[in-house]
Motif scaffolding. Structure first.
Motif, short mmCIF file in Angstrom:
data_model
loop_
_atom_site.label_atom_id
_atom_site.label_comp_id
_atom_site.label_asym_id
_atom_site.label_seq_id
_atom_site.Cartn_x
_atom_site.Cartn_y
_atom_site.Cartn_z
N UNK A 121 3.14 6.10 -2.12
CA UNK A 121 3.39 4.73 -1.66
C UNK A 121 2.28 3.79 -2.12
N UNK A 122 1.03 4.24 -1.97
CA UNK A 122 -0.11 3.41 -2.38
C UNK A 122 -0.10 3.19 -3.89
N UNK A 123 0.12 4.27 -4.63
CA UNK A 123 0.15 4.15 -6.09
C UNK A 123 1.31 3.28 -6.55
N UNK A 124 2.49 3.48 -5.91
CA UNK A 124 3.66 2.67 -6.28
C UNK A 124 3.41 1.20 -5.97
N UNK A 125 2.74 0.93 -4.84
CA UNK A 125 2.41 -0.46 -4.51
C UNK A 125 1.50 -1.08 -5.54
N UNK A 126 0.56 -0.29 -6.05
CA UNK A 126 -0.34 -0.79 -7.09
C UNK A 126 0.40 -0.99 -8.41
N UNK A 127 1.24 -0.01 -8.79
CA UNK A 127 1.95 -0.10 -10.07
C UNK A 127 3.06 -1.13 -10.04
N UNK A 128 3.48 -1.52 -8.83
CA UNK A 128 4.55 -2.51 -8.73
C UNK A 128 4.08 -3.93 -8.92
N UNK A 129 2.80 -4.13 -9.11
CA UNK A 129 2.27 -5.48 -9.30
C UNK A 129 2.30 -5.87 -10.77
N UNK A 242 -13.46 -6.70 1.32
CA UNK A 242 -13.21 -8.13 1.51
C UNK A 242 -14.52 -8.93 1.48
N UNK A 243 -15.56 -8.41 2.13
CA UNK A 243 -16.83 -9.12 2.19
C UNK A 243 -17.49 -9.23 0.82
N UNK A 244 -17.45 -8.13 0.04
CA UNK A 244 -18.14 -8.11 -1.25
C UNK A 244 -17.30 -8.73 -2.37
N UNK A 245 -15.99 -8.43 -2.38
CA UNK A 245 -15.17 -8.77 -3.54
C UNK A 245 -13.92 -9.58 -3.20
N UNK A 246 -13.76 -9.94 -1.91
CA UNK A 246 -12.58 -10.69 -1.46
C UNK A 246 -11.28 -9.97 -1.84
N UNK A 247 -11.28 -8.65 -1.70
CA UNK A 247 -10.10 -7.85 -2.03
C UNK A 247 -9.16 -7.80 -0.83
N UNK A 248 -7.91 -8.22 -0.99
CA UNK A 248 -6.95 -8.13 0.12
C UNK A 248 -6.46 -6.70 0.29
N UNK A 249 -6.05 -6.35 1.49
CA UNK A 249 -5.47 -5.03 1.76
C UNK A 249 -3.96 -5.20 1.87
N UNK A 250 -3.21 -4.55 0.99
CA UNK A 250 -1.77 -4.76 0.91
C UNK A 250 -1.02 -3.89 1.92
N UNK A 251 0.23 -4.27 2.17
CA UNK A 251 1.08 -3.51 3.09
C UNK A 251 1.32 -2.08 2.60
N UNK A 252 1.61 -1.84 1.30
CA UNK A 252 1.76 -0.45 0.85
C UNK A 252 0.51 0.39 1.07
N UNK A 253 -0.66 -0.22 0.96
CA UNK A 253 -1.90 0.52 1.21
C UNK A 253 -2.00 0.93 2.66
N UNK A 254 -1.66 0.00 3.58
CA UNK A 254 -1.66 0.33 5.00
C UNK A 254 -0.65 1.44 5.31
#
Length: 280
Positions: A121-129, A242-254
Protein backbone atom coordinates in the motif's frame (compact mmCIF):
# COMPACT_ATOMS: atom_id res chain seq x y z
CA UNK A 1 13.67 5.18 18.77
CA UNK A 2 13.55 8.92 19.25
CA UNK A 3 17.35 9.08 19.08
CA UNK A 4 17.40 6.97 15.91
CA UNK A 5 14.69 8.94 14.14
CA UNK A 6 16.33 12.29 14.91
CA UNK A 7 19.65 10.84 13.75
CA UNK A 8 17.97 9.78 10.49
CA UNK A 9 16.76 13.33 9.94
CA UNK A 10 20.25 14.78 10.48
CA UNK A 11 21.75 12.11 8.21
CA UNK A 12 19.29 12.83 5.44
CA UNK A 13 20.25 16.49 5.62
CA UNK A 14 23.97 15.66 5.59
CA UNK A 15 23.64 13.10 2.78
CA UNK A 16 21.77 15.56 0.59
CA UNK A 17 24.54 18.13 1.13
CA UNK A 18 27.72 16.06 0.88
CA UNK A 19 26.74 12.59 -0.41
CA UNK A 20 25.57 9.41 1.28
CA UNK A 21 28.91 7.62 1.52
CA UNK A 22 30.87 10.54 2.97
CA UNK A 23 28.13 11.36 5.48
CA UNK A 24 27.83 7.72 6.59
CA UNK A 25 31.59 7.32 6.96
CA UNK A 26 32.03 10.51 8.98
CA UNK A 27 29.06 9.65 11.21
CA UNK A 28 30.69 6.33 12.13
CA UNK A 29 34.09 7.93 12.75
CA UNK A 30 32.57 10.70 14.89
CA UNK A 31 30.67 8.13 16.94
CA UNK A 32 33.80 6.01 17.44
CA UNK A 33 35.85 9.07 18.45
CA UNK A 34 33.26 9.98 21.09
CA UNK A 35 32.73 6.58 22.71
CA UNK A 36 36.08 4.78 22.22
CA UNK A 37 37.98 6.81 24.88
CA UNK A 38 35.23 6.04 27.40
CA UNK A 39 35.49 2.31 26.70
CA UNK A 40 39.31 2.36 26.83
CA UNK A 41 39.26 4.03 30.25
CA UNK A 42 36.58 1.72 31.67
CA UNK A 43 37.52 -1.58 30.05
CA UNK A 44 38.78 -4.45 32.19
CA UNK A 45 40.29 -6.37 29.33
CA UNK A 46 39.91 -7.17 25.66
CA UNK A 47 36.55 -8.67 24.57
CA UNK A 48 36.33 -12.45 24.45
CA UNK A 49 36.72 -14.22 21.13
CA UNK A 50 32.99 -14.85 20.92
CA UNK A 51 32.15 -11.23 21.74
CA UNK A 52 34.70 -9.92 19.25
CA UNK A 53 33.21 -12.14 16.55
CA UNK A 54 29.75 -10.72 17.21
CA UNK A 55 31.10 -7.16 17.28
CA UNK A 56 32.74 -7.68 13.90
CA UNK A 57 29.63 -9.31 12.47
CA UNK A 58 27.30 -6.55 13.62
CA UNK A 59 29.73 -3.83 12.54
CA UNK A 60 29.74 -5.18 8.98
CA UNK A 61 25.96 -5.55 8.98
CA UNK A 62 25.39 -2.08 10.43
CA UNK A 63 27.73 -0.36 7.98
CA UNK A 64 26.00 -1.96 4.98
CA UNK A 65 22.56 -1.38 6.47
CA UNK A 66 23.26 2.28 7.25
CA UNK A 67 24.71 3.03 3.83
CA UNK A 68 21.73 1.56 2.00
CA UNK A 69 19.19 3.13 4.37
CA UNK A 70 20.66 6.63 4.25
CA UNK A 71 20.83 6.40 0.47
CA UNK A 72 17.10 5.54 0.48
CA UNK A 73 16.43 8.59 2.66
CA UNK A 74 17.80 10.83 -0.07
CA UNK A 75 15.21 9.39 -2.47
CA UNK A 76 12.13 9.00 -0.25
CA UNK A 77 10.33 11.00 2.47
CA UNK A 78 11.50 10.17 5.99
CA UNK A 79 8.16 8.81 7.24
CA UNK A 80 7.67 6.60 4.18
CA UNK A 81 11.14 5.15 4.49
CA UNK A 82 10.69 4.39 8.19
CA UNK A 83 7.26 2.84 7.52
CA UNK A 84 8.55 0.47 4.83
CA UNK A 85 11.48 -0.52 7.06
CA UNK A 86 8.95 -1.83 9.58
CA UNK A 87 8.81 -5.10 7.62
CA UNK A 88 12.17 -5.95 9.24
CA UNK A 89 10.66 -7.45 12.43
CA UNK A 90 8.49 -9.71 10.28
CA UNK A 91 11.50 -10.83 8.28
CA UNK A 92 13.19 -11.57 11.61
CA UNK A 93 10.65 -14.31 12.28
CA UNK A 94 11.79 -16.21 9.19
CA UNK A 95 15.45 -15.59 9.88
CA UNK A 96 14.93 -16.98 13.36
CA UNK A 97 13.55 -20.13 11.72
CA UNK A 98 16.56 -20.48 9.44
CA UNK A 99 19.29 -19.41 11.88
CA UNK A 100 17.89 -20.44 15.25
CA UNK A 101 15.56 -23.29 14.31
CA UNK A 102 12.53 -21.59 15.83
CA UNK A 103 9.10 -22.79 14.72
CA UNK A 104 7.05 -20.32 12.68
CA UNK A 105 3.51 -20.22 14.06
CA UNK A 106 0.37 -19.61 12.03
CA UNK A 107 -0.09 -16.18 13.54
CA UNK A 108 3.38 -15.23 12.29
CA UNK A 109 2.43 -16.21 8.75
CA UNK A 110 -0.77 -14.16 9.00
CA UNK A 111 1.22 -11.25 10.42
CA UNK A 112 3.64 -11.48 7.50
CA UNK A 113 0.76 -11.27 5.03
CA UNK A 114 -0.52 -8.13 6.76
CA UNK A 115 2.93 -6.60 6.80
CA UNK A 116 3.49 -7.36 3.13
CA UNK A 117 0.09 -5.87 2.26
CA UNK A 118 0.91 -2.75 4.24
CA UNK A 119 4.21 -2.37 2.42
CA UNK A 120 2.48 -2.75 -0.95
CA UNK A 121 0.00 0.00 0.00
CA UNK A 122 2.80 2.41 0.92
CA UNK A 123 4.80 1.61 -2.21
CA UNK A 124 1.68 1.82 -4.41
CA UNK A 125 0.85 5.20 -2.87
CA UNK A 126 4.33 6.42 -3.73
CA UNK A 127 4.30 4.98 -7.26
CA UNK A 128 0.83 6.38 -7.89
CA UNK A 129 2.11 9.95 -7.77
CA UNK A 130 3.19 12.00 -10.74
CA UNK A 131 6.75 12.54 -9.51
CA UNK A 132 7.84 8.89 -9.69
CA UNK A 133 11.33 8.53 -11.17
CA UNK A 134 14.14 6.02 -11.44
CA UNK A 135 15.53 7.47 -8.19
CA UNK A 136 12.37 6.43 -6.36
CA UNK A 137 12.80 2.84 -7.56
CA UNK A 138 16.43 2.92 -6.44
CA UNK A 139 15.32 4.23 -3.05
CA UNK A 140 12.74 1.47 -2.61
CA UNK A 141 15.22 -1.24 -3.66
CA UNK A 142 17.88 0.15 -1.32
CA UNK A 143 15.35 0.27 1.50
CA UNK A 144 14.33 -3.36 0.93
CA UNK A 145 17.99 -4.42 1.15
CA UNK A 146 18.45 -2.38 4.32
CA UNK A 147 15.33 -3.93 5.91
CA UNK A 148 16.70 -7.43 5.28
CA UNK A 149 19.97 -6.53 6.98
CA UNK A 150 18.09 -4.86 9.83
CA UNK A 151 16.11 -8.06 10.37
CA UNK A 152 19.33 -10.05 10.69
CA UNK A 153 20.62 -7.34 13.00
CA UNK A 154 17.83 -8.24 15.46
CA UNK A 155 19.24 -11.76 15.76
CA UNK A 156 22.82 -10.58 16.27
CA UNK A 157 22.15 -7.81 18.78
CA UNK A 158 20.24 -10.13 21.09
CA UNK A 159 23.28 -12.42 21.30
CA UNK A 160 25.65 -9.48 21.55
CA UNK A 161 23.85 -7.79 24.43
CA UNK A 162 24.07 -10.94 26.55
CA UNK A 163 27.88 -10.96 26.68
CA UNK A 164 28.92 -7.30 26.36
CA UNK A 165 28.01 -3.98 27.95
CA UNK A 166 26.42 -0.96 26.20
CA UNK A 167 29.66 1.08 26.05
CA UNK A 168 31.62 -1.79 24.49
CA UNK A 169 28.83 -2.51 22.00
CA UNK A 170 28.55 1.15 21.00
CA UNK A 171 32.32 1.42 20.57
CA UNK A 172 32.64 -1.56 18.24
CA UNK A 173 29.39 -0.72 16.47
CA UNK A 174 30.82 2.60 15.28
CA UNK A 175 34.47 1.50 15.14
CA UNK A 176 34.06 -1.63 13.02
CA UNK A 177 31.51 0.05 10.75
CA UNK A 178 33.77 3.06 10.28
CA UNK A 179 36.81 0.89 9.57
CA UNK A 180 34.91 -1.09 6.93
CA UNK A 181 33.61 2.04 5.21
CA UNK A 182 37.07 3.59 5.34
CA UNK A 183 38.36 0.85 3.01
CA UNK A 184 36.27 2.35 0.20
CA UNK A 185 37.26 5.96 0.86
CA UNK A 186 39.71 6.16 -2.08
CA UNK A 187 36.87 5.33 -4.45
CA UNK A 188 33.82 7.08 -3.02
CA UNK A 189 34.86 9.74 -0.49
CA UNK A 190 34.40 13.42 -1.28
CA UNK A 191 35.47 16.57 0.54
CA UNK A 192 32.67 17.20 3.06
CA UNK A 193 30.76 20.43 2.52
CA UNK A 194 30.85 22.89 5.41
CA UNK A 195 27.10 22.77 5.91
CA UNK A 196 27.17 19.01 6.47
CA UNK A 197 29.55 18.93 9.43
CA UNK A 198 27.09 20.05 12.11
CA UNK A 199 24.39 17.48 11.22
CA UNK A 200 27.05 14.73 10.91
CA UNK A 201 28.40 15.48 14.39
CA UNK A 202 24.86 15.55 15.77
CA UNK A 203 24.15 12.22 14.04
CA UNK A 204 27.30 10.72 15.54
CA UNK A 205 26.27 11.71 19.06
CA UNK A 206 22.74 10.39 18.51
CA UNK A 207 24.11 7.12 17.11
CA UNK A 208 26.01 6.49 20.33
CA UNK A 209 22.99 7.39 22.47
CA UNK A 210 20.75 5.08 20.44
CA UNK A 211 23.24 2.21 20.35
CA UNK A 212 23.74 2.27 24.11
CA UNK A 213 20.00 2.55 24.76
CA UNK A 214 19.22 -0.41 22.50
CA UNK A 215 21.99 -2.55 24.00
CA UNK A 216 20.79 -1.71 27.53
CA UNK A 217 17.21 -2.62 26.60
CA UNK A 218 18.01 -5.88 24.78
CA UNK A 219 20.08 -7.03 27.74
CA UNK A 220 16.99 -6.78 29.95
CA UNK A 221 14.10 -7.93 27.76
CA UNK A 222 13.38 -10.34 24.95
CA UNK A 223 13.32 -9.07 21.40
CA UNK A 224 9.62 -9.89 21.04
CA UNK A 225 8.82 -7.62 23.98
CA UNK A 226 10.82 -4.74 22.51
CA UNK A 227 9.81 -5.01 18.85
CA UNK A 228 6.51 -3.10 19.30
CA UNK A 229 8.46 -0.04 20.44
CA UNK A 230 10.10 0.06 16.99
CA UNK A 231 6.86 1.46 15.62
CA UNK A 232 7.03 4.65 17.64
CA UNK A 233 9.71 5.49 15.09
CA UNK A 234 6.98 6.32 12.57
CA UNK A 235 5.60 9.04 14.84
CA UNK A 236 9.08 10.47 15.36
CA UNK A 237 9.86 10.24 11.63
CA UNK A 238 6.62 12.00 10.72
CA UNK A 239 7.44 14.82 13.14
CA UNK A 240 11.09 15.24 12.11
CA UNK A 241 10.28 14.81 8.41
CA UNK A 242 7.88 17.73 8.65
CA UNK A 243 10.12 19.88 10.86
CA UNK A 244 13.29 19.35 8.80
CA UNK A 245 11.97 18.96 5.26
CA UNK A 246 8.26 19.90 5.35
CA UNK A 247 7.38 16.39 4.15
CA UNK A 248 3.65 15.60 4.33
CA UNK A 249 2.47 12.19 5.54
CA UNK A 250 0.06 10.68 3.02
CA UNK A 251 -3.03 8.56 3.65
CA UNK A 252 -1.51 5.44 1.98
CA UNK A 253 1.48 5.76 4.31
CA UNK A 254 -0.79 5.88 7.35
CA UNK A 255 -2.89 2.94 6.09
CA UNK A 256 0.10 0.80 5.19
CA UNK A 257 1.82 1.54 8.48
CA UNK A 258 -1.35 0.51 10.36
CA UNK A 259 -1.30 -2.89 8.62
CA UNK A 260 2.41 -3.43 9.24
CA UNK A 261 2.13 -2.47 12.91
CA UNK A 262 -0.93 -4.70 13.35
CA UNK A 263 0.92 -7.60 11.77
CA UNK A 264 3.95 -7.16 14.00
CA UNK A 265 1.73 -6.80 17.07
CA UNK A 266 0.06 -10.11 16.24
CA UNK A 267 3.40 -11.79 15.63
CA UNK A 268 4.97 -10.62 18.89
CA UNK A 269 1.94 -10.87 21.17
CA UNK A 270 2.36 -13.44 23.91
CA UNK A 271 -0.53 -15.84 24.63
CA UNK A 272 -2.49 -14.91 27.72
CA UNK A 273 -1.85 -17.19 30.68
CA UNK A 274 -4.81 -19.05 32.21
CA UNK A 275 -6.22 -17.37 35.29
CA UNK A 276 -5.30 -20.26 37.56
CA UNK A 277 -1.73 -20.36 36.36
CA UNK A 278 -1.43 -16.59 36.66
CA UNK A 279 -2.71 -16.57 40.24
CA UNK A 280 -0.38 -19.41 41.16
Amino acid sequence: MGFLSLMDAFMKEAALITGTYTATLLRALVGAAIIAPVWLIRRRGWPSRNALKLHMERGVISASMALSFFYALTKLPLAEAIAISFVAPLLTLYLARVLLGEEIQRKAIFASVLGFAGTLIIVAGRLGRDDVSADVWLGIASLAFSALLYAYNFVVIRRQSQIAGPVEIATFHSGVGGALLLLFAPFFATVPQAGSLAPIIAAGVLTIAASMSIAWAYARAEAQALVPFEYTGFLWASLFGWLFFREPVTLPTFAGTALIVTGCWIATKKPRKPAAAAST
